[in-house]
Structures are given as C-alpha cells and as structure tokens.
Scaffold this motif. Sequence first.
Motif, mmCIF file in Angstrom:
data_model
loop_
_atom_site.group_PDB
_atom_site.id
_atom_site.type_symbol
_atom_site.label_atom_id
_atom_site.label_comp_id
_atom_site.label_asym_id
_atom_site.label_seq_id
_atom_site.Cartn_x
_atom_site.Cartn_y
_atom_site.Cartn_z
ATOM 1 N N VAL A 167 79.932 11.876 -11.426
ATOM 2 C CA VAL A 167 79.324 13.120 -10.956
ATOM 3 C C VAL A 167 77.824 13.111 -11.206
ATOM 4 C CG1 VAL A 167 79.246 15.612 -11.334
ATOM 5 C CG2 VAL A 167 81.443 14.444 -11.182
ATOM 6 N N ASN A 168 77.403 12.628 -12.358
ATOM 7 C CA ASN A 168 75.978 12.584 -12.658
ATOM 8 C C ASN A 168 75.229 11.682 -11.695
ATOM 9 O OD1 ASN A 168 73.606 11.164 -14.470
ATOM 10 N ND2 ASN A 168 73.848 13.346 -14.912
ATOM 11 N N LEU A 169 75.821 10.556 -11.334
ATOM 12 C CA LEU A 169 75.179 9.631 -10.403
ATOM 13 C C LEU A 169 75.004 10.243 -9.022
ATOM 14 C CD1 LEU A 169 76.949 6.310 -11.400
ATOM 15 C CD2 LEU A 169 74.479 6.626 -11.261
ATOM 16 N N ILE A 170 75.966 11.048 -8.593
ATOM 17 C CA ILE A 170 75.952 11.586 -7.237
ATOM 18 C C ILE A 170 75.223 12.919 -7.166
ATOM 19 C CG2 ILE A 170 77.437 12.459 -5.384
ATOM 20 C CD1 ILE A 170 79.517 10.388 -6.262
ATOM 21 N N ALA A 171 75.428 13.763 -8.164
ATOM 22 C CA ALA A 171 74.948 15.136 -8.072
ATOM 23 C C ALA A 171 73.509 15.311 -8.532
ATOM 24 C CB ALA A 171 75.866 16.062 -8.881
ATOM 25 N N CYS A 172 73.043 14.489 -9.452
ATOM 26 C CA CYS A 172 71.763 14.756 -10.115
ATOM 27 C C CYS A 172 70.647 13.880 -9.571
ATOM 28 C CB CYS A 172 71.900 14.539 -11.623
ATOM 29 S SG CYS A 172 73.100 15.616 -12.412
ATOM 30 N N GLU A 173 69.453 14.404 -9.688
ATOM 31 C CA GLU A 173 68.243 13.664 -9.355
ATOM 32 C C GLU A 173 67.211 13.936 -10.443
ATOM 33 O OE1 GLU A 173 67.953 11.499 -7.126
ATOM 34 O OE2 GLU A 173 69.650 11.892 -5.808
ATOM 35 N N GLY A 174 66.180 13.099 -10.479
ATOM 36 C CA GLY A 174 65.096 13.314 -11.424
ATOM 37 C C GLY A 174 65.534 13.123 -12.866
ATOM 38 N N VAL A 175 64.976 13.947 -13.749
ATOM 39 C CA VAL A 175 65.259 13.811 -15.177
ATOM 40 C C VAL A 175 66.703 14.199 -15.504
ATOM 41 C CG1 VAL A 175 62.869 14.162 -15.852
ATOM 42 C CG2 VAL A 175 64.371 16.150 -15.570
ATOM 43 N N GLU A 176 67.368 14.924 -14.608
ATOM 44 C CA GLU A 176 68.736 15.347 -14.876
ATOM 45 C C GLU A 176 69.736 14.213 -14.664
ATOM 46 O OE1 GLU A 176 69.075 18.570 -12.228
ATOM 47 O OE2 GLU A 176 68.227 20.043 -13.604
ATOM 48 N N ARG A 177 69.337 13.167 -13.963
ATOM 49 C CA ARG A 177 70.246 12.029 -13.759
ATOM 50 C C ARG A 177 70.067 11.054 -14.917
ATOM 51 N NH1 ARG A 177 70.137 7.253 -10.586
ATOM 52 N NH2 ARG A 177 68.303 7.919 -9.402
ATOM 53 N N GLU A 178 71.070 11.006 -15.771
ATOM 54 C CA GLU A 178 71.024 10.145 -16.956
ATOM 55 C C GLU A 178 71.537 8.740 -16.670
ATOM 56 O OE1 GLU A 178 73.271 12.103 -19.932
ATOM 57 O OE2 GLU A 178 71.967 13.862 -20.044
ATOM 58 N N GLU A 179 72.453 8.614 -15.721
ATOM 59 C CA GLU A 179 73.044 7.308 -15.420
ATOM 60 C C GLU A 179 72.124 6.563 -14.454
ATOM 61 O OE1 GLU A 179 75.695 6.372 -17.033
ATOM 62 O OE2 GLU A 179 76.010 8.333 -17.956
ATOM 63 N N ARG A 180 71.418 5.565 -14.973
ATOM 64 C CA ARG A 180 70.443 4.815 -14.165
ATOM 65 C C ARG A 180 70.626 3.323 -14.425
ATOM 66 N NH1 ARG A 180 66.364 7.450 -11.763
ATOM 67 N NH2 ARG A 180 66.272 9.722 -12.030
ATOM 68 N N HIS A 181 71.691 2.767 -13.858
ATOM 69 C CA HIS A 181 72.007 1.359 -14.091
ATOM 70 C C HIS A 181 71.069 0.444 -13.313
ATOM 71 C CE1 HIS A 181 75.846 3.747 -14.204
ATOM 72 N NE2 HIS A 181 75.844 3.245 -15.428
ATOM 73 N N GLU A 182 70.891 -0.737 -13.873
ATOM 74 C CA GLU A 182 70.121 -1.775 -13.199
ATOM 75 C C GLU A 182 70.866 -3.096 -13.317
ATOM 76 O OE1 GLU A 182 65.440 -0.541 -13.364
ATOM 77 O OE2 GLU A 182 66.247 -1.587 -15.095
ATOM 78 N N PRO A 183 70.769 -3.963 -12.315
ATOM 79 C CA PRO A 183 71.392 -5.290 -12.427
ATOM 80 C C PRO A 183 70.650 -6.155 -13.435
ATOM 81 C CG PRO A 183 70.143 -5.124 -10.394
ATOM 82 C CD PRO A 183 70.134 -3.754 -11.006
ATOM 83 N N LEU A 184 71.300 -7.215 -13.863
ATOM 84 C CA LEU A 184 70.718 -8.048 -14.917
ATOM 85 C C LEU A 184 69.377 -8.633 -14.504
ATOM 86 C CD1 LEU A 184 70.983 -9.270 -17.695
ATOM 87 C CD2 LEU A 184 72.342 -11.134 -16.712
ATOM 88 N N GLY A 185 69.198 -8.900 -13.229
ATOM 89 C CA GLY A 185 67.917 -9.439 -12.778
ATOM 90 C C GLY A 185 66.744 -8.534 -13.113
ATOM 91 N N LYS A 186 66.926 -7.226 -12.977
ATOM 92 C CA LYS A 186 65.849 -6.295 -13.317
ATOM 93 C C LYS A 186 65.654 -6.200 -14.824
ATOM 94 C CE LYS A 186 66.014 -3.453 -9.163
ATOM 95 N NZ LYS A 186 66.097 -2.076 -8.613
#
Length: 728
Positions: free
Chosen positions: A650-669
Amino acid sequence: MSAYKIWWYASGGSQIPFLGNVILSDTVACVMELCSWLYRTTVIFLVCVLFRLICHLQILRLQDFAKLFQIDSDVGSILSEHLRIRRHLRIISHRYRSFILCLLVLVTGSQFSSLLITTKAYTEVNMYRAGELALCSMTLVTALLILLRSASKITHKAQAVTCLAAKWHVCATLESFEIADGETPTLVARNSHSNKGNDVITLTESDSDDYGDEEDDLDNNNIIPAYAFSTISFQKRQALVSYFENNRAGITVYGFTLDRGTLHTIFGLEFPVSHSNNNNNTSHLSPDNNNSPLSGSSATNNNETELSLMLKDLETAMMEPDLDNSFNGYEFGQQQQQHRAASSAMYRSMEMISRGDLKGTLYECAKAVENCDVAMTDWLISQLQQMVSVSGEPVQRLGAYMLEGLVARLASSGSSIYKALRCKDPTGPELLTYMHILYEACPYFKFGYESANGAIAEAVKNESFVHIIDFQISQGGQWVSLIRALGARPGGPPRVRITGIDDPRSSFARQGGLELVGQRLGKLAEMCGVPFEFNGAALCCTEVEIEKLGVRNGEALAVNFPLVLHHMPDESVTVENHRDRLLRLVKRLSPNVVTLVEQEANTNTAPFLPRFVETMNHYLAVFESIDVKLARDHKERINVEQHCLAREVVNLIACEGVEREERHEPLGKWRSRFHMAGFKPYPLSSYVNATIKGLLESYSEKYTLEERDGALYLGWKNQPLITSCAWR
C-alpha cells in the motif's frame, strides 16, 4: 458504340474482303463485332447491376438495424444483429473482390493504352485508330463507377452505425439521473422523454433542404429516445460503442476498405489519365484529321465530356464532405484522441475481465488512476472488487492489497492513506507472532541474516574486540547464531559489543525498549561464554550521528544494514539525502566490513506506472512462495500477509514524496552509492555460499541462489528477490 462501329465500317475503316464482296464482308464483320461487344458489355453490366442490388438490400437491412436503437433493445441483440451484417458483408466482399480488382486493372490499362496511342510521337491519330479504344474505356469506366458507388455507399452506411451508437449512448447518458452509487437509474415516463427530445432539436425546412435527400435512420440529426438507460448500464453502452469503433464494417478488396479514402486514391490515379486522354482525343480525332485550332477547340467543347462529367458527378454524389470536418481544430482533435484512447482502454479492460486477467485489469486501473479518469477508475474498482480475495490465489491476495493501495491513493495522502486501510492494527505480541511465522515460512530473512553473519565472522576471525553496529536491531534474532559461533571459536571468543539502533515498529512489537533485546542477548552470550556488552540507541536512522554510536579505538568494527537502507530518503526526496549521508558517515568510521541486505526491486525513483508493475511482479513472487509453507486454510496466513506485507504494498502504491517509505533499489544502484562513498567490494566467501545452500534445502526447490560479482541473489523461479553483499 453501335453507331460508331456502323460508321466505322461504312466509312471504309475495314478493307478485308474475306467474302468476296466488300459491303457484305463489312456488314458481317460489323454484326459479329457488335454481337461480341454487346455480349461482353452485357455480362459486365449485369454483374455490376447485381452487385448494386445486393448492396441496396444490405443498406435496407442496415436501416432496419438502426431502428434497434430507437426501441428498448439490449446490447446482446444489437451485437448479434451487427455480427450477422458484418458476416454478410464479408461474404459479398469475398465473392466480388476479384471482379472489382480485375475491372479496375482493365480500366487503368485501357486508359493508359489510349493515352499512349494518342500521345505517341509520329503516329497518325484519328477516329479510326483511337475511337474504339476510347469508347471501350468509357464503357469500362461506367461499369467501374457503378461498382465503386455501390460499394462506397454501403461502406459509408455501415460505418455510420458507429456514429449512431455514439449518439444513442450520449442521449441515454444525458437522460440518466446522477446518483451517488453510480447505479443504473429507473425509467421515468417515456412520454416525457419523447417530448423532451422533440423540444431539444428539430430540423427546420431549410436545414433539411441543405442536407439533401440522403437522410435516413442511419444518418440524421434527430435525438434518439433514451430508452436504453432503463435496462442497459453505462458500462455496457460504452463497451458497445468501443466495439463499433474497433470493428468497422464495409466492402473490402483484399483488406482494403472501399470507403471515401480509397475512392479519393482511385480518382487521384484515374482522373488525370482519363482527362489527359480525353484532351488528346478531342484535339486529334476528326475524320479528315483536321488539326486547326478551331476544329480542335470545337471537339474539345463537345467532348468535355461524358467521362469527365460522369467522374465529377460521381465525386460530387459520393464524396460529400464529412460533417465532422467543420470541427477541424487542434482542441477538437485532442478531444477525439482522448475519446478514442478511453474507448480503447474500456475495450481492453472488458476483454481482460472476461478472460479473468487480474494483472492486466489492475494495470488498466492504475493507468486510469494516473490519468485521473474518474469514471473509468470507479468502474474498474467495482470490477476488481469482485475478482480479488484475501483468501484466494496468490495473485488474488496480492490484488486485494494493491486495490487497497489504489483506493488509498485516490483518498489523497498523509494520514488518510492509512485510514483507508481495512486492516486493524494488531497488538504487540500478535505482530511478533506474525513476523515469526513469516520468518519460518520463507527463507528471505534467514538468507539475509546468515549471509551477513558469515561475512562479519570472516572479517573479524582474528580480532579480540568486536563492535557490531546494527541499524535495524529489531528483536536481535540475527545475532543468536553469530554469538554461538564466536563462543565456539578456537582460541577463545572475542569481546563483543553490539550497538542496536531501534525502530519504532519493532519497539511496539517487543512491548518494550531496547533493554529487552540487550537482556536476551546478554543471557545467550553468558551461556556461550562470550564477554558481551549492549548499547541501545533509540533513534531513527536519519538522526544517527557519529557521537551517538560510541565507537572506541582498537575495536574491529562491523556495520550491518539489514533491509533498512531502502527506508532512507535520498536526493530525490530531500536535499539532506540521508541515504548517501549515512554511507559517508559509516565510511568515516573505517569499518572492517559493512553488510548490505536489500530487496532486488526498482521502486525508488520510478514513475507511478512502472513502480506499480515492479511492485506487482516482486510481491507476486513473494506471495507465491508463501503458499508453499502456509496452506490456504492456515488460520494465521491472512494476518501474516496483511500486517507484514500489505502495508509495504500500500505504501508503494498510495504514497508519494516523504510519505513513501518503501524505496527499493536494485543492487546495481547500491553498488554506485557505495563506490561514491569510498567503499570497495568485500566478496562473500564460499563458506557463506555453502551455508545458504544448506539452508535452502529445507525449502522448496523453486528457490534459486546465484552468486554474481561477489554478491548473492536469492530468488523465486529465477526472479531475484533479495540480494546480499559486503563492503569495506
């Protein structure tokens, strides 16, 4: 043609006395040639007239079909009748396509031949040589015009069904009541609608005269009585209009529709040739080959000609301008494109729903949310609510939480997002139980803990003082196996100090502060004979400073980032860029090893739609892997997924900006970030790899383990989900 052949023979055009008598020979030859020409012409015109009659019958059928929109019909009957009409038009096209194509080739060939004969250098051109070819060309052109006019007329009528359906849909929608739930309203008295329709629009006599006599049930400017809304919902009407827009009927020749565009192309090719040919003939064709300007002008005026006039009349009759061309503006074009896109999306969505394609329907709903298409979003949400289930297949369960995310996104942002969730917060012990069930059901957490512990044990194997900084201490369960391993180390255990940084949610689950973690680990260390010290740092990772970590000289330092760095906002969120700031801070401590465990997903800076797809693919694999250990009827499975995974989705889909806590990155980044902070890779040893393989033996064979560039990738069905690596 008959008069021309008689004149041709009478004037001495033929000089072949094959019967001994010139007059008799010419008479017989003329009669035979006239019979042959009459037979060919009759066959061609009979076929053309038969085709015209068939097309006229189909037009009458289309006019009857148009009356279905003026009565209380359902979508099924309208669709069935239209399919029958399309089938008949395909049969007609199949039977006549070869004839139409051959006739077109003959006309074109005869026109070019006549043009070449009349324009060839040093060639005597007169009525004897070119007259018959010109007249034959006119005959073929006339037959072709009959065919093309009939085909284009029925195509125009068949395609007018789309406009009629759109008008029917608009009229029914305008007559509908607006109610909160979007349900189909009940029918008001039809007499009032009928009267209202008559008041809305009436054609004046002058308007009717200007429009012409082509107005019928298919093409008119009258409002359709809005009977449809009494029994047919908005979505069904919209789907029917989308079907008509994407399935236009008409006469086709090997895939080319004989409509106005095709006829413009044919006239563009034929008219210049026939016009040039006609001008050449009229300037040269005279019995005495008189080439004076006066005679040429007279012939031209007399011959301007049946062919040209017929072509112009046909073009005027068939190529009347589209009414829509009066709205030829950029803004209207944009609106038309948006309407076509919306209709296409509705059509695709209905196909996906009919075949049960939940992933595709979720994507279409997300696209409608991004485009702020309220009507489409509401309809798709109502459909998806019937397709998802928290107790169904993995895709249905994930779909339920993704749908919650879309609903929460529509509910604006901030605290209202979590209020939109339909799951009640558990108590501390309940949440701890759910997290433990997930820990045992899937190897993801164990994989991260064991791989990080293996790298730390390898890096401090010869050290006497070990300081571990854990940026996500949670319950402290990761360090149980490491303390036991250090206690059994040859030569005696080192002195161990753990600095645990707290997480508010973990504190809630523990029902207490970090001292509880220290007490449990202290008792374990005492049992294993390991000198132990615990330092609790009750603060968020964004508040970490060097002074709060209590680093001492002479200690071997190990830093652990277990599934925590993706919660740190980076440069795309705040100017502080806590993600990179934390890495640079750790680098200043000169640690022996830094371990990183993260989800292999790209959701940090991705736009909404790509992030939606990435979330769906990643978490669907997780939900599928849960099915292996937790049966569908497991009483706690729903709670585990709801409280441990659904909030992330829900956080990934519903939130933007500082409210979105789930911010995954692939290992390359992550590699790029660590390199920029000054770290170097610390490849995991083969012992760690062997340990993880042994761990996975108690789980499904669908789990995959890959070692690449010194890092480990744990996946499900060859889709990487979790990565583990080490740096120094």
